[in-house]
Write a protein that holds these residues in place. Sequence first.
Motif, short mmCIF file in Angstrom:
data_model
loop_
_atom_site.label_atom_id
_atom_site.label_comp_id
_atom_site.label_asym_id
_atom_site.label_seq_id
_atom_site.Cartn_x
_atom_site.Cartn_y
_atom_site.Cartn_z
N UNK A 94 -3.65 15.99 26.16
CA UNK A 94 -3.65 15.86 27.61
C UNK A 94 -4.14 14.48 27.99
N UNK A 95 -3.57 13.93 29.07
CA UNK A 95 -3.97 12.62 29.55
C UNK A 95 -4.25 12.69 31.04
N UNK A 96 -5.09 11.78 31.49
CA UNK A 96 -5.39 11.69 32.92
C UNK A 96 -4.41 10.78 33.62
N UNK A 97 -4.72 10.48 34.88
CA UNK A 97 -3.84 9.65 35.70
C UNK A 97 -4.60 8.52 36.39
N UNK A 134 -15.27 15.56 23.16
CA UNK A 134 -15.59 16.90 22.68
C UNK A 134 -16.84 17.47 23.32
N UNK A 135 -17.41 16.79 24.31
CA UNK A 135 -18.53 17.35 25.06
C UNK A 135 -19.83 17.42 24.27
N UNK A 136 -20.07 16.45 23.41
CA UNK A 136 -21.30 16.45 22.63
C UNK A 136 -22.52 16.29 23.52
N UNK A 146 -19.10 30.91 17.84
CA UNK A 146 -18.55 29.56 17.76
C UNK A 146 -18.63 28.93 19.14
N UNK A 147 -19.20 27.75 19.22
CA UNK A 147 -19.39 27.06 20.50
C UNK A 147 -18.49 25.84 20.57
N UNK A 148 -17.68 25.77 21.63
CA UNK A 148 -16.81 24.63 21.90
C UNK A 148 -17.14 24.06 23.27
N UNK A 149 -17.50 22.78 23.31
CA UNK A 149 -17.92 22.16 24.57
C UNK A 149 -16.97 21.04 24.98
N UNK A 150 -15.72 21.13 24.63
CA UNK A 150 -14.76 20.05 24.92
C UNK A 150 -14.63 19.81 26.41
N UNK A 151 -14.38 18.55 26.77
CA UNK A 151 -14.15 18.18 28.15
C UNK A 151 -12.66 18.14 28.49
N UNK A 152 -11.80 18.04 27.48
CA UNK A 152 -10.36 18.09 27.69
C UNK A 152 -9.70 18.57 26.41
N UNK A 153 -8.79 19.51 26.51
CA UNK A 153 -8.07 20.05 25.36
C UNK A 153 -6.71 20.56 25.82
N UNK A 154 -5.69 20.28 25.02
CA UNK A 154 -4.38 20.86 25.30
C UNK A 154 -4.25 22.25 24.71
N UNK A 155 -4.90 22.48 23.58
CA UNK A 155 -4.79 23.79 22.93
C UNK A 155 -6.10 24.20 22.25
N UNK A 166 -16.28 33.56 20.48
CA UNK A 166 -16.06 32.19 20.92
C UNK A 166 -16.64 32.00 22.31
N UNK A 167 -17.39 30.92 22.48
CA UNK A 167 -17.85 30.45 23.78
C UNK A 167 -17.28 29.06 23.99
N UNK A 168 -16.50 28.87 25.04
CA UNK A 168 -15.80 27.61 25.23
C UNK A 168 -15.77 27.21 26.69
N UNK A 169 -15.69 25.91 26.92
CA UNK A 169 -15.52 25.39 28.27
C UNK A 169 -14.10 25.69 28.76
N UNK A 170 -13.98 25.90 30.05
CA UNK A 170 -12.69 26.26 30.66
C UNK A 170 -11.98 24.99 31.11
N UNK A 171 -11.39 24.28 30.16
CA UNK A 171 -10.70 23.02 30.46
C UNK A 171 -9.33 23.03 29.81
N UNK A 172 -8.39 22.28 30.40
CA UNK A 172 -7.06 22.12 29.82
C UNK A 172 -6.36 23.44 29.59
N UNK A 173 -5.78 23.58 28.39
CA UNK A 173 -5.04 24.79 28.05
C UNK A 173 -5.86 25.84 27.35
#
Length: 501
Positions: free
Chosen positions: A124-127, A209-211, A275-284, A298-305
């Motif tokens: 994913x890319x921004x604008x 990756x939201x470190x 499993x913890x995922x703190x990504x700030x942007x992800x396509x999948x 799984x605990x993950x941030x609600x971003x991207x796809x």
Amino acid sequence: MRICIASDFFYPNMGGVEEHIFNLSQCLLARGHKVIIITHSYADRKGVRYMTNGLKVYYVPIKVFYNQVVLPTMICNIPLLRYILIREQIEIVHGHSAFSTLAHETMNIAQLLGLRSVFTDHSLFGFADLSAVVTNKFLEISLANCNHCICVSHTGKENTVLRAKVHQDKVSVIPNAVDTAYFTPNPCRRPNDDETINVVVVSRLVYRKGVDLLAGILPKLKHLPNVHFIIGGDGPKRALLEEIRERNNIQDRVVMLGALEHAKVRDVLVQGHIFLNTSLTEAYCMAIVEAAACGLQVVSTKVGGIPEVLPSSLMILTEPTVESVYRGLREAIRREVEKKQIASSRYLNGSLGGHTSKSPQTPPPMHSHRSCAFERNQTVANLYNWNNVTERTEKVYRTVLREPSATLDIMMKNCLRSGVWPFVLVISLCHLLLRFLDWFVPRKFIDLCCTDNPFASNVVPVAPPPHNVQAMKHEHGGGSVAARRKRERFSCRQVALALDE
């Protein structure tokens, strides 16, 4: 079908794109297609290599420019790439990753040769920022003549349609998959006591990756001595996590494993409960699918796809803030504690507990989030498997093969729509260079490879038909000394252009 997959990212480099290319290639080979891979050289790995099931990989000797990507010249690699595509009798070129220069150049050459091209976008890319604006414009130019695009999520499709200005009918959504036969749970690797809960983080330690979110969460869990962290991965943000660990004196509860080979990821995942995922942007986000297949919550941030990847029974979604991720992690810890208590009570009330109850007690109902690790693995296996992904990709291939080849004037008109007129000159120069190569190294002097996979168990190698001597004499100008010398000159040119096999 004869398929060429091109990308800068392939083994021995490790990552999600590399895994996707390899697994897709293996499934296509198993279904009887011919597949080759074109990538740049890695250290001393140059030339042609054969991998599992006869997968042929061209490690072309092109220098890396930045971040494992070759320098975008557009014309310097044309002789070599043209030779490979003709030699392997390719019908479809499948490029992977928007960052891969080699993928875009190979697709451009294939289109000028009258072949079909397919592109898979994994990011994913921004604008807003300058780098995103430049990248989006280059992607728009590159995909102007692409027959079809594939995205790994619906969010990724919307992103690609907007930033690359590709028509939505030419974009399909085909998710990644995971080998659930390999990523299987192993509860025996978890701690034996009923109190310790392991939280696993496997990611590149970079800002995307939201470190920073992870660094803000670690001090908040300082008062929970039974919660331990296992962090796998490396990157520029590793020093930040080590500083937080030292400052809060939790060295015994936060283990830093460093960079991991993909073959060792499963051995790390099976040691955890969450499993913890703190990504700030992800396509999948392939990591959360692999973790769920290993039976982790799984605990993950609600971003991207990410929201469309796993069902709510397998994943807790949070906002990309420290407080929200902390609350989601606490909820996951509470669920794991409840599961341990239920398991302990069943053990004590059963025949192994020493005090079997006279009347059997009805066990409490198992909620969806209390499913066992093997049920989670089966759920992921039903959602994502490589056979399904390969079948859907085959449909895209068959669709583009039915489309007519694009002529030069159509390609130039498509490039003009992007507004970057100088790129039309690049297309024209590439076309003229290909026409010169058709005269300098004619196709009839390029040795063609077998169209079948001789390494496959269900494929019987077919010997090439015998040459007609009279036809060869007519084609090559007879059997005179001058004709033989002419063939020898072309043979030397072939060797100079081809790779050292």
